[in-house]
Enzyme design. Structure first.
Site, PDB file in Angstrom:
ATOM      1  N   LYS A  13      -1.750   5.921  -1.537  1.00  0.00           N
ATOM      2  CA  LYS A  13      -2.024   4.784  -0.640  1.00  0.00           C
ATOM      3  C   LYS A  13      -0.870   3.783  -0.652  1.00  0.00           C
ATOM      4  O   LYS A  13      -0.396   3.348   0.390  1.00  0.00           O
ATOM      5  CB  LYS A  13      -3.318   4.048  -1.061  1.00  0.00           C
ATOM      6  CG  LYS A  13      -4.565   4.915  -1.087  1.00  0.00           C
ATOM      7  CD  LYS A  13      -5.821   4.100  -1.383  1.00  0.00           C
ATOM      8  CE  LYS A  13      -5.886   3.499  -2.776  1.00  0.00           C
ATOM      9  NZ  LYS A  13      -5.955   4.464  -3.870  1.00  0.00           N
ATOM     10  N   ARG A  86     -13.459  -1.411  -1.760  1.00  0.00           N
ATOM     11  CA  ARG A  86     -13.793  -0.353  -2.720  1.00  0.00           C
ATOM     12  C   ARG A  86     -15.293  -0.238  -2.932  1.00  0.00           C
ATOM     13  O   ARG A  86     -15.723   0.638  -3.699  1.00  0.00           O
ATOM     14  CB  ARG A  86     -13.131  -0.670  -4.064  1.00  0.00           C
ATOM     15  CG  ARG A  86     -11.812   0.064  -4.335  1.00  0.00           C
ATOM     16  CD  ARG A  86     -11.293  -0.483  -5.630  1.00  0.00           C
ATOM     17  NE  ARG A  86     -10.414   0.335  -6.397  1.00  0.00           N
ATOM     18  CZ  ARG A  86      -9.083   0.246  -6.365  1.00  0.00           C
ATOM     19  NH1 ARG A  86      -8.485  -0.550  -5.518  1.00  0.00           N
ATOM     20  NH2 ARG A  86      -8.365   0.967  -7.199  1.00  0.00           N
ATOM     21  N   ARG A 125       3.938   8.580 -12.714  1.00  0.00           N
ATOM     22  CA  ARG A 125       4.453   7.567 -11.790  1.00  0.00           C
ATOM     23  C   ARG A 125       4.993   6.302 -12.465  1.00  0.00           C
ATOM     24  O   ARG A 125       4.578   5.924 -13.554  1.00  0.00           O
ATOM     25  CB  ARG A 125       3.422   7.224 -10.721  1.00  0.00           C
ATOM     26  CG  ARG A 125       2.443   6.147 -11.066  1.00  0.00           C
ATOM     27  CD  ARG A 125       1.615   5.782  -9.844  1.00  0.00           C
ATOM     28  NE  ARG A 125       0.385   5.118 -10.261  1.00  0.00           N
ATOM     29  CZ  ARG A 125      -0.590   4.808  -9.423  1.00  0.00           C
ATOM     30  NH1 ARG A 125      -0.510   5.110  -8.163  1.00  0.00           N
ATOM     31  NH2 ARG A 125      -1.663   4.191  -9.871  1.00  0.00           N
ATOM     32  N   ARG A 159       2.360   1.536 -15.146  1.00  0.00           N
ATOM     33  CA  ARG A 159       1.163   0.717 -15.194  1.00  0.00           C
ATOM     34  C   ARG A 159       0.371   0.970 -16.462  1.00  0.00           C
ATOM     35  O   ARG A 159       0.216   2.107 -16.889  1.00  0.00           O
ATOM     36  CB  ARG A 159       0.284   1.013 -13.973  1.00  0.00           C
ATOM     37  CG  ARG A 159       0.745   0.302 -12.740  1.00  0.00           C
ATOM     38  CD  ARG A 159       0.002   0.733 -11.532  1.00  0.00           C
ATOM     39  NE  ARG A 159      -1.448   0.762 -11.687  1.00  0.00           N
ATOM     40  CZ  ARG A 159      -2.285   0.890 -10.666  1.00  0.00           C
ATOM     41  NH1 ARG A 159      -1.817   1.003  -9.442  1.00  0.00           N
ATOM     42  NH2 ARG A 159      -3.583   0.924 -10.853  1.00  0.00           N
ATOM     43  N   ARG A 170     -11.468   5.218 -13.665  1.00  0.00           N
ATOM     44  CA  ARG A 170     -11.093   4.860 -12.289  1.00  0.00           C
ATOM     45  C   ARG A 170     -11.587   5.911 -11.299  1.00  0.00           C
ATOM     46  O   ARG A 170     -12.031   5.590 -10.207  1.00  0.00           O
ATOM     47  CB  ARG A 170      -9.570   4.694 -12.191  1.00  0.00           C
ATOM     48  CG  ARG A 170      -9.104   3.388 -12.849  1.00  0.00           C
ATOM     49  CD  ARG A 170      -7.653   3.434 -13.265  1.00  0.00           C
ATOM     50  NE  ARG A 170      -6.736   3.463 -12.150  1.00  0.00           N
ATOM     51  CZ  ARG A 170      -5.457   3.861 -12.251  1.00  0.00           C
ATOM     52  NH1 ARG A 170      -4.974   4.268 -13.420  1.00  0.00           N
ATOM     53  NH2 ARG A 170      -4.685   3.846 -11.215  1.00  0.00           N
TER      54      ARG A 170
END
Ligand code: AMP
Length: 212
Positions: A13, A86, A125, A159, A170
């Site tokens: 996203k 969300r 990432r 992160r 999550r």
């Protein structure tokens, strides 16, 4: 044009929102980025949400709706909602806020990816500390000269919640609280699904078709 990018953590996203910003002059509104900013600058709200975010749970609707309300109140149009809404309550609130501003939600683009790919993507990432450009050790590595291709920055961060334990929470939050939004927007008539597993450019092309 106002659009929502919907999908589990790691679906791409943020990456696609940045492309849409650059290429179409839209404005990315990422509640995750706003919350991380609040946390890093040590505001009261930031302190309140830090633990929840580290565990991978959802922050209260009240807080995130407040953040979005503030951004929309600043005016403008052409928003890409990234990581918001969300929950169904957030989706209703967004609908009401846009209506107040006489704006419409044009498209909800769902990025579909399988769970195994998500784990692989997320654990690989990192982002540029200066501009937020997203990198991935496997698919889009940090350039060999160690400089961000977007801004030339040389600091990259991972992160805190990009670890397997938080990711499980999550993902569960996504399936329990966010995935009902797929049906919600399908019923409203503005849902489109694209395959989020391909190369960045291929996904971009599919999104362009969905938005045409
Ligand atoms: P993201 O960067 O979108 O993956 O968001 C990082 C974390 O911020 C999430 O795991 C949640 O703890 C929190 N968060 C971001 N957006 C929302 C939202 N719309 N509702 C609730 N919590 C959120």
């Amino acid at each position: 044009m106002n659009i929502i990018l919907l999908g589990p953590p790691g679906a791409g996203k943020g990456t696609q929102a940045r492309i849409l910003e650059t290429e179409r002059g839209l404005t990315q509104l990422s509640t995750g980025d706003m919350l991380r900013e609040a946390k890093d600058s040590g505001t009261e709200m930031g302190k309140m949400v830090a633990g929840v975010m580290a565990r991978g749970e959802l922050v209260t609707d009240e807080i995130v709706i407040g953040l979005i309300r503030e951004k929309l109140a600043a005016g403008g149009s052409g928003f890409i909602f990234d990581g918001f809404p969300r929950t169904l309550a957030q989706a209703d609130a967004l609908g009401a806020l846009l209506e107040e501003m006489n704006q419409t939600l044009d498209k909800v683009v769902e990025l579909r990816v399988d769970d195994e790919a998500l784990v692989a993507r997320i654990t690989a990432r990192s982002t540029c500390g200066s501009c937020g450009e997203v990198y991935n050790d496997l698919t889009k590595p940090i350039p060999a000269d160690g400089k961000c291709s977007n801004c030339g920055g040389t600091e990259f961060k991972r992160r805190a919640d990009d670890n397997e334990e938080s990711l499980k929470t999550r993902l569960m939050a996504y399936y329990k609280q966010t995935s009902p939004l797929i049906g919600y927007y399908y019923a409203k008539g503005n849902h489109a699904a694209v395959d989020g597993l391909g190369e960045i450019d291929a996904v971009k092309a599919e999104i362009a078709i969905a938005l045409a």
